[in-house]
Design a protein around this motif. Structure first.
Motif, PDB file in Angstrom:
ATOM      1  N   THR B  54     -41.359  56.291  35.767  1.00 22.66           N
ATOM      2  CA  THR B  54     -41.127  56.800  34.428  1.00 22.66           C
ATOM      3  C   THR B  54     -39.958  57.775  34.558  1.00 22.66           C
ATOM      4  N   LYS B  55     -39.489  58.249  33.422  1.00 19.44           N
ATOM      5  CA  LYS B  55     -38.400  59.228  33.476  1.00 19.44           C
ATOM      6  C   LYS B  55     -38.935  60.573  33.025  1.00 19.44           C
ATOM      7  N   ASN B  56     -38.502  61.628  33.646  1.00 19.68           N
ATOM      8  CA  ASN B  56     -38.926  62.936  33.172  1.00 19.68           C
ATOM      9  C   ASN B  56     -38.113  63.296  31.931  1.00 19.68           C
ATOM     10  N   SER B  57     -38.356  64.478  31.369  1.00 14.14           N
ATOM     11  CA  SER B  57     -37.728  64.785  30.075  1.00 14.14           C
ATOM     12  C   SER B  57     -36.221  64.923  30.191  1.00 14.14           C
ATOM     13  N   THR B 107     -21.802  79.750  20.092  1.00 10.78           N
ATOM     14  CA  THR B 107     -23.183  79.499  19.657  1.00 10.78           C
ATOM     15  C   THR B 107     -23.605  78.060  19.954  1.00 10.78           C
ATOM     16  N   ASN B 108     -22.753  77.102  19.629  1.00 13.03           N
ATOM     17  CA  ASN B 108     -23.137  75.718  19.843  1.00 13.03           C
ATOM     18  C   ASN B 108     -23.332  75.392  21.322  1.00 13.03           C
ATOM     19  N   TYR B 110     -24.339  77.478  23.540  1.00 13.99           N
ATOM     20  CA  TYR B 110     -25.626  78.099  23.886  1.00 13.99           C
ATOM     21  C   TYR B 110     -26.785  77.205  23.443  1.00 13.99           C
ATOM     22  N   ILE B 111     -26.714  76.706  22.212  1.00  9.65           N
ATOM     23  CA  ILE B 111     -27.816  75.895  21.687  1.00  9.65           C
ATOM     24  C   ILE B 111     -27.963  74.589  22.478  1.00  9.65           C
ATOM     25  N   ASP B 112     -26.840  74.003  22.889  1.00  5.55           N
ATOM     26  CA  ASP B 112     -26.918  72.744  23.632  1.00  5.55           C
ATOM     27  C   ASP B 112     -27.305  72.935  25.099  1.00  5.55           C
ATOM     28  N   PHE B 114     -29.019  75.865  26.469  1.00  2.42           N
ATOM     29  CA  PHE B 114     -29.842  77.060  26.704  1.00  2.42           C
ATOM     30  C   PHE B 114     -30.715  76.949  27.951  1.00  2.42           C
ATOM     31  N   LEU B 115     -31.135  75.718  28.278  1.00  7.88           N
ATOM     32  CA  LEU B 115     -31.999  75.534  29.453  1.00  7.88           C
ATOM     33  C   LEU B 115     -31.339  76.091  30.707  1.00  7.88           C
ATOM     34  N   HIS B 118     -30.536  80.355  30.444  1.00  8.21           N
ATOM     35  CA  HIS B 118     -31.637  81.315  30.571  1.00  8.21           C
ATOM     36  C   HIS B 118     -32.101  81.402  32.015  1.00  8.21           C
ATOM     37  N   ARG B 253     -33.777  73.294  35.762  1.00  4.99           N
ATOM     38  CA  ARG B 253     -33.549  74.737  35.711  1.00  4.99           C
ATOM     39  C   ARG B 253     -33.673  75.370  37.089  1.00  4.99           C
ATOM     40  N   ASP B 257     -38.380  71.979  38.447  1.00  5.09           N
ATOM     41  CA  ASP B 257     -38.039  70.774  37.674  1.00  5.09           C
ATOM     42  C   ASP B 257     -37.672  69.599  38.572  1.00  5.09           C
TER      43      ASP B 257
END
Lengths: 455, 285
Positions: B54-57, B107-108, B110-112, B114-115, B118, B253, B257
């Motif tokens: 299977t594939k992880n996320s 901002t964009n 960061y949103i894309d 963020f993983l 952080h 991360r 993971d």
């Protein structure tokens, strides 16, 4: 004021205390009974205290015999089970009021569901700065395992529990959204059952909307979100076990839907499918209505020490071979800080004005709000954003100076964790109090349950 | 020109008492990415059940197996043939330092990402150790900074086996100053993320024909996002940039993971697990 209540001789309502500054659901400001309560009140007025006590005992016994119990977790008591308290005097919601509530709840939950899809896909709502991204990314309930994954029918919040109160202005306000595993619906059903048994006359005087078909509707919703291509899905209720506070409900729902109640150890994963161990061998499971928190559902993905879940479950879910209800990761919205943005979220996705109001909320993470909260602790209720069931709440008007000081420190140390709201004056309802043997006004709120399936 | 590698990964577990039921998840399969392709692979297990994948996320392959019945040892052997392409040098495609910072600070972005911006549990660096962090000057170039950070970490840590384990954090390493590849990588990630850089943990294999440290088992390194260049690999354990001898399996991360093996056992008593890794470069074709 008491005199203005129509009494029949030695009425059991004779010492009812009407408080002027509260909204009473049964009586108006002058003490006159509201029109839609007239029939039920006159029924009660025909009862003597002895009759009422007998009925009350009868209802209690009925609950005890059905095993309708709940438990409260606290430090010194490990889930002591109690009989669910039941109030004989019914609350009436008029059709007009209910129709508006229903519309508002559906609108709210549709928007929440679209919001969930968005924060796990393109995150447009964050890029458009409607909701601060940090709020979502810092939530422990925002699961990276759900990023980019689309659950069947794009449904995340199959079952949501919206809590509402009526303020003294007579308007409903949403208090919070429960989007993880909202519980309590079994009490609605058994309350109605007890009401029918003890006060059957009420039902012939009113045209009452039924609730008994909830398990049926729940089951058809559950079946509607089965994996693609499964015609006769096998559905189960997954419980953490008999020591859980809502175990009664888990068994009640499984039984009334006619599906299996299972624990994690009854299930296993093989070749990307979930199987249930039965007396007749392995049986494939297609839909899991889980009453186990996200953290515990798969030790390979989340908490490794969990024995309540199913190792490998998330992989089967991602492959589309099993549906999990509610979807993991809905808790990112079930957060009291995100709550404050729901009206904006509704406007953003639906281009509609929110039908239901939110309670004014101060977000401690915002500088101005934090300042206001610190300075007005006495007049506010401060809540941690990520707890449920009333845990960790600070009640300003009941606090001592010392407690306020201590709580101020807590907020300053972790402002993201707290929100504050003005003390809402919840409406009151006539309630029979066993100790005093009289009816007294008691504060009430309203928990609604909303089901969302695939069309 | 292509380079071919033969990879063998073996996991051998021994149990004190028979195991009734188990579930294992392996992340050991080379991923398919820009410069790398998986030509063939084979999986053998000692208990005979079929494996499934299977594939992880994040899209990486997980090989899973559910051995059942009673067994006192479990062995999985994975072998694969991988083709790697030489990557053309794109270092000079990056914009000015100022533009680089503007992009990763938007901002964009960061949103894309963020993983990878952080701090994660294994890469967090506590306040009291902040003075140890190599500070990124906004006016400096991200590639130059990453190289500097790479050698900085290489120079402050000493390579020592069996002093750390899979739960050792960057915070531990900054105090003890020793460890193995995942510790070097966690510290790199911790420092880079403290400076606002997007970076990720990579697990994979290292050519055993090389002189690098960390070839005996699976290896770990870091990738930093550099505008114009994309995700760029750095190996603080060996103080070098990632090259054709690095075969990537997964990124995430931090170690959690990408951990090569995870499992749940229904058993009591002690158990031991060994891993054997072989990576050999084939004749160039």
């Amino acid at each position: 004021m008491k005199d203005s209540i129509q009494l029949n001789g030695n009425s059991i309502f004779s010492s009812y205390n009407l408080e002027k500054n509260l909204y009473d659901e049964v009586f108006d400001q002058t003490g006159k009974v509201k029109k839609y309560y007239q029939k039920v009140l006159s029924l009660f007025n025909k009862l003597t205290l002895q009759d009422l006590k007998k009925l009350n005992e009868f209802a209690r016994a009925s609950f005890f015999n059905q095993g309708v119990t709940f438990a409260v977790y606290s430090d010194n008591m490990k889930g002591v089970e109690r009989i669910f308290p039941f109030d004989l005097f019914p609350r009436i919601i008029t059709l007009k009021e209910w129709e508006n509530l229903e519309k508002g709840i559906i609108q709210r939950n549709r928007a929440i569901n679209m919001f969930l899809y968005d924060i796990y896909h393109d995150r447009k709502v964050l890029k458009d700065k409607i909701v601060p991204s940090e709020l979502i990314f810092s939530s422990n309930y925002y699961l990276k395992e759900m990023i980019g994954f689309t659950p069947p029918g794009k449904v995340y919040t199959h079952i949501s529990g919206t809590d509402l109160i009526k303020h003294k202005d007579g308007e409903y306000y949403v208090l919070e959204d429960n989007l993880r595993c909202p519980s309590g619906v079994s009490y609605v059903l058994s309350n109605r059952e007890a009401m029918k048994r003890t006060l059957s006359k009420v039902f012939s005087s009113y045209n009452i909307k039924p609730v008994h078909d909830y398990p049926e509707q729940l089951l058809s919703m559950i079946q509607s979100v089965a994996p693609e291509g499964v015609d006769n899905p096998t559905c189960v209720v997954l419980t953490p076990g008999m020591y859980n506070s809502a175990y009664y409900e888990h068994s009640f729902l499984a039984q009334s839907m006619g599906i299996q109640l299972v624990e994690g150890r009854d299930l296993y994963v093989d070749k990307n499918f979930v199987y249930m161990k039965t007396l007749h061998g392995a049986k494939r499971v297609d839909v899991i209505y889980r009453r186990v928190d996200d953290d515990f559902i798969d030790p390979l993905c989340f908490r490794a020490d969990s024995v309540l879940g199913v190792p490998g479950l998330m992989g089967c879910y991602r492959e589309g071979n099993v549906t999990i209800i509610n979807a993991p990761g809905t808790g990112a919205v079930d957060d009291k800080a995100v709550y404050t943005y729901i009206p904006d979220i509704i406007k953003y996705y639906l281009s509609e004005e929110p039908i239901l109001k939110n309670v004014q909320t101060y977000r401690c993470e915002l500088e101005d709000d934090l300042k206001y909260v610190i300075e007005n602790m006495e007049n506010l209720v401060v809540k941690p954003v990520d707890e449920s069931g009333g845990y960790g709440i600070f009640m300003g008007h009941k606090s001592t100076a010392e407690q306020r000081k201590e709580f101020q420190e807590r907020i300053k140390n972790n402002p993201r964790k707290y929100i504050a709201q003005p003390i809402m004056s919840l409406s009151v309802h006539s309630t029979f109090i066993e100790e005093s043997e009289f009816f007294e006004p008691r504060h009430i709120d309203l928990r609604s349950f909303c089901l969302m399936g695939k069309k | 020109m292509s380079t071919f590698f033969d990879i063998v990964y073996q996991s051998i577990s021994e149990y004190e008492y028979p195991v009734k039921e188990a579930f294992f998840e392996f992340m050991i399969s080379p991923c398919i990415c820009e410069s790398q392709s998986l030509i063939e692979f084979q999986i053998k297990t000692s208990t005979g059940q079929d494996v499934f994948t299977t594939k992880n996320s994040l899209g990486f392959n997980q090989i899973r197996i559910r051995p059942a019945g009673y067994f006192k040892n479990f062995k999985l052997e994975y072998s694969a043939k991988v083709r790697k392409e030489e990557v053309t040098n794109i270092d000079n495609l990056r914009p000015s330092a100022h533009e680089q910072w503007a992009e990763i600070n938007s901002t964009n972005f960061y949103i894309d990402n963020f993983l990878y911006l952080h701090a994660s549990p294994l890469t967090v660096i506590p306040k009291e150790s902040q003075n140890e962090i190599l500070i990124y000057q906004r006016s400096s170039d991200l590639l130059e900074y990453s190289l500097e950070l790479n050698s900085h970490i290489h120079s402050i840590l000493s390579y020592e086996k069996e002093v750390t384990n899979v739960s050792t954090t960057a915070a531990d390493v900054i105090l003890s100053k020793k460890g193995v590849c995942q510790d070097y990588t966690h510290l790199f990630l911790g420092m880079a993320r403290s400076n606002g850089l997007a970076c990720r943990y990579v697990s994979g294999y290292l050519d055993q024909g090389s002189t690098y440290a960390g070839t005996a088992g699976m290896h770990a390194w870091a990738e930093v996002y550099i505008p114009g260049m994309g995700w760029t690999g750095f190996d603080p354990t060996n103080n070098c940039r990632v090259n054709i001898q690095y075969i990537k399996v997964a990124h995430g991360r931090d170690y959690n993971d990408c951990s090569p093996i995870k499992g749940v056992l229904l058993s009591i008593g002690e158990n031991k697990t060994y891993h054997l890794v072989q990576v050999n470069q084939q004749q160039q074709q």
